[in-house]
Design a protein around this motif. Sequence first.
Motif, PDB file in Angstrom:
ATOM      1  N   TYR A 178      32.377  50.723  32.507  1.00 37.06           N
ATOM      2  CA  TYR A 178      33.457  51.712  32.450  1.00 37.06           C
ATOM      3  C   TYR A 178      33.361  52.489  31.138  1.00 37.06           C
ATOM      4  O   TYR A 178      33.351  51.904  30.062  1.00 37.06           O
ATOM      5  N   HIS A 179      33.309  53.821  31.267  1.00 35.35           N
ATOM      6  CA  HIS A 179      33.284  54.688  30.074  1.00 35.35           C
ATOM      7  C   HIS A 179      34.156  55.895  30.380  1.00 35.35           C
ATOM      8  O   HIS A 179      33.887  56.634  31.325  1.00 35.35           O
ATOM      9  N   ALA A 180      35.209  56.098  29.589  1.00 33.11           N
ATOM     10  CA  ALA A 180      36.156  57.191  29.847  1.00 33.11           C
ATOM     11  C   ALA A 180      36.611  57.098  31.304  1.00 33.11           C
ATOM     12  O   ALA A 180      37.053  56.045  31.744  1.00 33.11           O
ATOM     13  N   ALA A 181      36.459  58.197  32.074  1.00 32.33           N
ATOM     14  CA  ALA A 181      36.880  58.145  33.483  1.00 32.33           C
ATOM     15  C   ALA A 181      35.715  57.809  34.411  1.00 32.33           C
ATOM     16  O   ALA A 181      35.835  57.895  35.621  1.00 32.33           O
ATOM     17  N   SER A 182      34.566  57.433  33.833  1.00 28.65           N
ATOM     18  CA  SER A 182      33.367  57.142  34.627  1.00 28.65           C
ATOM     19  C   SER A 182      33.240  55.646  34.894  1.00 28.65           C
ATOM     20  O   SER A 182      33.633  54.815  34.068  1.00 28.65           O
ATOM     21  N   HIS A 183      32.654  55.345  36.037  1.00 31.08           N
ATOM     22  CA  HIS A 183      32.412  53.952  36.411  1.00 31.08           C
ATOM     23  C   HIS A 183      31.081  53.890  37.150  1.00 31.08           C
ATOM     24  O   HIS A 183      30.817  54.675  38.045  1.00 31.08           O
ATOM     25  N   THR A 184      30.214  52.991  36.716  1.00 27.75           N
ATOM     26  CA  THR A 184      28.958  52.776  37.425  1.00 27.75           C
ATOM     27  C   THR A 184      28.598  51.298  37.325  1.00 27.75           C
ATOM     28  O   THR A 184      29.312  50.518  36.677  1.00 27.75           O
ATOM     29  N   ILE A 185      27.532  50.922  37.982  1.00 29.03           N
ATOM     30  CA  ILE A 185      27.054  49.549  37.858  1.00 29.03           C
ATOM     31  C   ILE A 185      25.710  49.581  37.145  1.00 29.03           C
ATOM     32  O   ILE A 185      25.083  50.629  37.017  1.00 29.03           O
ATOM     33  N   GLY A 186      25.273  48.424  36.679  1.00 27.85           N
ATOM     34  CA  GLY A 186      23.999  48.390  35.960  1.00 27.85           C
ATOM     35  C   GLY A 186      23.617  46.977  35.592  1.00 27.85           C
ATOM     36  O   GLY A 186      24.193  46.002  36.085  1.00 27.85           O
ATOM     37  N   LYS A 187      22.642  46.882  34.721  1.00 29.20           N
ATOM     38  CA  LYS A 187      22.124  45.579  34.300  1.00 29.20           C
ATOM     39  C   LYS A 187      22.282  45.462  32.785  1.00 29.20           C
ATOM     40  O   LYS A 187      21.926  46.367  32.036  1.00 29.20           O
ATOM     41  N   LEU A 188      22.828  44.344  32.346  1.00 29.92           N
ATOM     42  CA  LEU A 188      23.001  44.044  30.924  1.00 29.92           C
ATOM     43  C   LEU A 188      21.959  43.016  30.510  1.00 29.92           C
ATOM     44  O   LEU A 188      21.833  41.965  31.131  1.00 29.92           O
ATOM     45  N   THR A 189      21.211  43.317  29.453  1.00 31.93           N
ATOM     46  CA  THR A 189      20.197  42.385  28.942  1.00 31.93           C
ATOM     47  C   THR A 189      20.437  42.131  27.462  1.00 31.93           C
ATOM     48  O   THR A 189      20.513  43.086  26.671  1.00 31.93           O
ATOM     49  N   LEU A 190      20.565  40.858  27.087  1.00 26.94           N
ATOM     50  CA  LEU A 190      20.664  40.504  25.666  1.00 26.94           C
ATOM     51  C   LEU A 190      19.283  40.673  25.041  1.00 26.94           C
ATOM     52  O   LEU A 190      18.282  40.264  25.623  1.00 26.94           O
ATOM     53  N   LEU A 191      19.215  41.259  23.861  1.00 25.30           N
ATOM     54  CA  LEU A 191      17.910  41.575  23.272  1.00 25.30           C
ATOM     55  C   LEU A 191      17.382  40.494  22.338  1.00 25.30           C
ATOM     56  O   LEU A 191      16.181  40.412  22.095  1.00 25.30           O
ATOM     57  N   GLN A 192      18.268  39.672  21.770  1.00 25.06           N
ATOM     58  CA  GLN A 192      17.802  38.746  20.734  1.00 25.06           C
ATOM     59  C   GLN A 192      18.050  37.268  21.022  1.00 25.06           C
ATOM     60  O   GLN A 192      17.598  36.426  20.270  1.00 25.06           O
ATOM     61  N   GLN A 193      18.800  36.953  22.082  1.00 24.08           N
ATOM     62  CA  GLN A 193      19.047  35.544  22.378  1.00 24.08           C
ATOM     63  C   GLN A 193      19.200  35.331  23.889  1.00 24.08           C
ATOM     64  O   GLN A 193      19.563  36.258  24.608  1.00 24.08           O
TER      65      GLN A 193
END
Length: 623
Positions: free
Chosen positions: A286-301
């Motif tokens: 969620y960003h402002a009035a926008s909504h999308t889906i996606g993939k979250l990846t931790l970079l260091q652990q």
Amino acid sequence: RPDLRNVAIVAHVDHGKTALLQALTGTHTAHLPEEKKRGMTIDLGYAYLPLKDQILGFIDVPGHERFLANMLAGLGGIHYAMLIVAADEGVQAQTIEHLNILSLLQLQEIMVVITKADRADAQQIHALEQQLRQHYAILANSKFFVTSATTGQGIETLRDYLAQLPELSETEKPFRYAIDRIFTIKGAGTVVTGTAFAGKVTIDDELYLSNGQKVRVKNIHAQNEQSTEGLAGQRLALNINLDFDRTLIERGDWLFSQPPAKATDRVTVWLENQIPLNESQSVHIYHAASHTIGKLTLLQQPKLAPQQQALAELILEQPLFLAHGDKIILRNSNSTAVLGGAKVIEIHSPKRHKRTEARFDYLRQLIQAETPEKRTALYLQNQAVEVEQLMWIEQLTDSQLNDILEKNGDIRFQSWCFNAEYRTQQTSKLLTALAQYHEQHPDQLGLGKARLYRIAALNQPEKLIYHFIDELLAKNQLQQTRGWLHTADHKIQFNEQERALWQQVLEQFEQHNGQALWVRDLAGLLGQEESAMRNFLYKAGKLGYLTAVVKDRFFLTENIYATARLIKQLVADKEGISVNELRDALQFGRKMTVQLVEYFDRCGFLRRKGNIHVLRDADVFDL
């Protein structure tokens, strides 16, 4: 104009926020019929309190998790929040949820307002304050106010405190406005409502939709009143000259004062999570009035415990118009729980080499850089960046960017920005590449500009490298002879004896009607020892008089240029030229024509494409 301070106001259902706002402002914020029918705020309600030379805007945020998207849509340009807790009921489930969300939004200040003080005794109220301070770190230094909308207790004190809050809205930045509703009004046309994240807009301004289409602002309602301008942090309704029936526009689109950069689908963020996270998971974004889906990846652990912070990457299914510092809320894959909040560190993040120590060091420096000046200096390390990209990332006007570049001692040339170190790096590469070429090809006068670019700086902006070449020429660090670039010391001259020999050689070329001659043939014709003739002819090549198309076979350079001009004429109306066509035009033998064409391919003038040769760099043989 009066200054504007916007305050988000959040509470558990029935904790008295509407009554408190009414006591502060005299306005009832549950203004939509559906809200009144259902008895709770389902969209963002707004109330305004004029105070001396400013206006306080209260944004009444939904009191239910299902309306999170509406809540985020209204929080653009918001720096303050009031958490409402009823004295008689204390901390409730939604109180905790709102605290979690407020902590993720990284607001400047959160005030705690204990309401319904007439329904509890002093001991209860003191215990509630202690509980909030001790159990929720985000409230440890918050200001607390004890109020009652019924008796008026504490209302004046709260109003006075709100009146002195500093103005933090970024009205000097480019206008950036998140659309959350679109409708048509008879007689007016298309109207959009939303929140101004930054900048200001006036009637008749031209703005850009997310798709790049220009629209004109015909009318403005700011804070529910007719206005000639709209400002950062304000809730605005804009009447725009757009045929809504013909143009696809929807919630989550934007209006900008400058042409939008390309939306990004890969961002690096600084993440603060609320529940345990694995290295990789699907998320709602969620960003402002926008909504999308996606993939979250931790970079260091591989894992992250609750309340920890870490670098992470988001890959978005639908690209978003994000800039540095933007705030994002993440929910789990079925959107039932908040995972955490994130702050945008970098847009258009690289696809490869994203876990190197050098990259982590760069990202850490970006996180710590508190000003656009410091971040711009980081962006320009070892690379040139386009003006529009810099203006977008930091949301700067053209003049603001110029001020930053001047302050940092950086350079702008046409559409590119770079620092002195980058220029030194690139000019050094150009000079080194040319010196190496002279060493490997002592028989050649030098290189064309386009070929030097391809050898020394292929992945750099072409116009910028040409600019550096021009600078080197102006400083005499490079020289140009008959269109060929060479180093200043790559020069030789004939002595008196050699000048006499050159006249004899020239006569032989003229007798052979512009055709190529071999070293051994010239040596025999002029009674010279073959190795001495070879050295002499290659020296003539360095001076630019001759050109070796293959080892030991030379053309007069002027004939090479004449042939290049002929080729340009022959291919003017078609894609390319074949060896046979050129042989017929020149009246040469096939072998000599092949050698000549292959030379043109090698030096970058032509490029072979199947059975024909097409122009690759038409400027190489320009005089």
